[in-house]
Design an enzyme around this catalytic site. Sequence first.
Site, short mmCIF file in Angstrom:
data_model
loop_
_atom_site.label_atom_id
_atom_site.label_comp_id
_atom_site.label_asym_id
_atom_site.label_seq_id
_atom_site.Cartn_x
_atom_site.Cartn_y
_atom_site.Cartn_z
N CYS A 1 0.74 -1.23 0.05
CA CYS A 1 0.18 -0.19 -0.05
C CYS A 1 0.86 1.23 -0.05
O CYS A 1 0.35 2.32 -0.18
CB CYS A 1 -0.99 -0.02 1.22
SG CYS A 1 -1.92 -1.51 1.06
N HIS B 1 -2.81 7.89 6.34
CA HIS B 1 -2.92 6.73 5.71
C HIS B 1 -4.48 6.12 6.22
O HIS B 1 -5.24 5.92 5.15
CB HIS B 1 -1.93 5.75 6.21
CG HIS B 1 -2.27 4.40 5.48
ND1 HIS B 1 -2.12 4.35 4.00
CD2 HIS B 1 -2.53 3.09 5.82
CE1 HIS B 1 -2.01 3.16 3.48
NE2 HIS B 1 -2.29 2.25 4.81
N HIS C 1 -9.83 2.30 0.29
CA HIS C 1 -8.50 1.73 0.12
C HIS C 1 -7.91 1.40 -1.34
O HIS C 1 -8.21 0.10 -1.69
CB HIS C 1 -8.01 0.92 1.24
CG HIS C 1 -6.40 0.55 1.38
ND1 HIS C 1 -5.58 1.65 0.62
CD2 HIS C 1 -5.72 0.13 2.23
CE1 HIS C 1 -4.39 1.26 1.02
NE2 HIS C 1 -4.41 0.40 1.94
#
Length: 394
Positions: free
Chosen positions: A154, A287, A322
């Site tokens: 990620c 995040h 996400h």
Amino acid sequence: MGVRITGMGIVSAIGLTVAENLQALMESRSGIEPVQFLREAEGLLVGEVKMSNEALQQALDTGPKGISRTSLLGLKAAKEAWGDNKHVSGLRTGIISATSVGGMDRTEDFYKSYLAGTNPDFNILKTHDSGSTTERIAAELGISGYINTLSTACSSGANAIMLGARLLLNGKLDRVLVGGSDAITRFTINGFRSLMIYDDAWCRPFDESRSGLNLGEGAAFLLLENEKSVQISGNKTIGYVNGWANAADAYHQTASSPEGKGATLAIKNALAKSGVSLSDISYINAHGTGTKNNDLSESVALMNVFGNDIPAFSSTKPYTGHTLAAAGAIEAVFSVLAIQRNLIFPNLNYKTPIAETGLNPVTSLQSEKPIKAVLSNSFGFGGNNSSLVFSSHN
């Protein structure tokens, strides 16, 4: 010393262009809805891009069928970032694209056909490799000087930006297209559900009741240029990448350190690299995935770095979901937009602070003049933590 940003492109669940994404952010309009295109995940909440593969292919005029959704999304964003730029002799041009799943969506279709014995097209497997997306975008845009693909979970998109900036500062390239692309696949959905961190409701980053993430898909790219390239292209500088850092805490395969060790190192080192003082960070694009572990770890890291003076912060994942390898690039675009428009975007679905830290993200659109600098965090599995610092000045 900062690196110039002269172009941006993005496609996400909240828009197909930079302008559409900005409008959705300003309206606090989420793109997370019940799945539309991936029928095997019926009823699940996801941040899908609101275009089918067929519509994307037609809009992009990509020619023969068989291109993966990851490549289609990446190509759409890359073309917007590239704009009307021309290839000029003497300008060393590169592309660094990040992805987690590559052409997994096409491989899954192949596998179903293979099991059914319906004589599948083995050429589909050529799109599986993560580098296939980068090569396809490079070919469409005519970029051949330097081509690289990153896959660090990620944090991939942020690391692509970081590597591109370093190549410019070290005189290896004059301009480089940097970013990432990922499509929603059965593999990623089932993977996160097996980890029991997928929320069947809307994700709630930094909320005490948070119970998981919503997956999204999309792509974003920035065009970075050095002084020589800007003098030739005449492109206007729209922002700077001033600082960057990557730190691996190696705590666990999927979990972040409870003490936020890797995240703390990444944030501290990115700020040190940037030369931007703590007091000049006006906004933190966190995040903030909405999982129990990540949000607590990141909150602790922010406290480790900023103490009691944590700047306004929020997660924009309740808008887009996400987006895995694309997240760092998508949120880089959001960070530049925040600086350009002097806006701090709200953290949707938030009500109650995390008991252990008591931190409160921004919950309504705020205007602050001027926003001097933005910190953007991207933390990946395996403790691959990356932070970027953006500003309006060098």
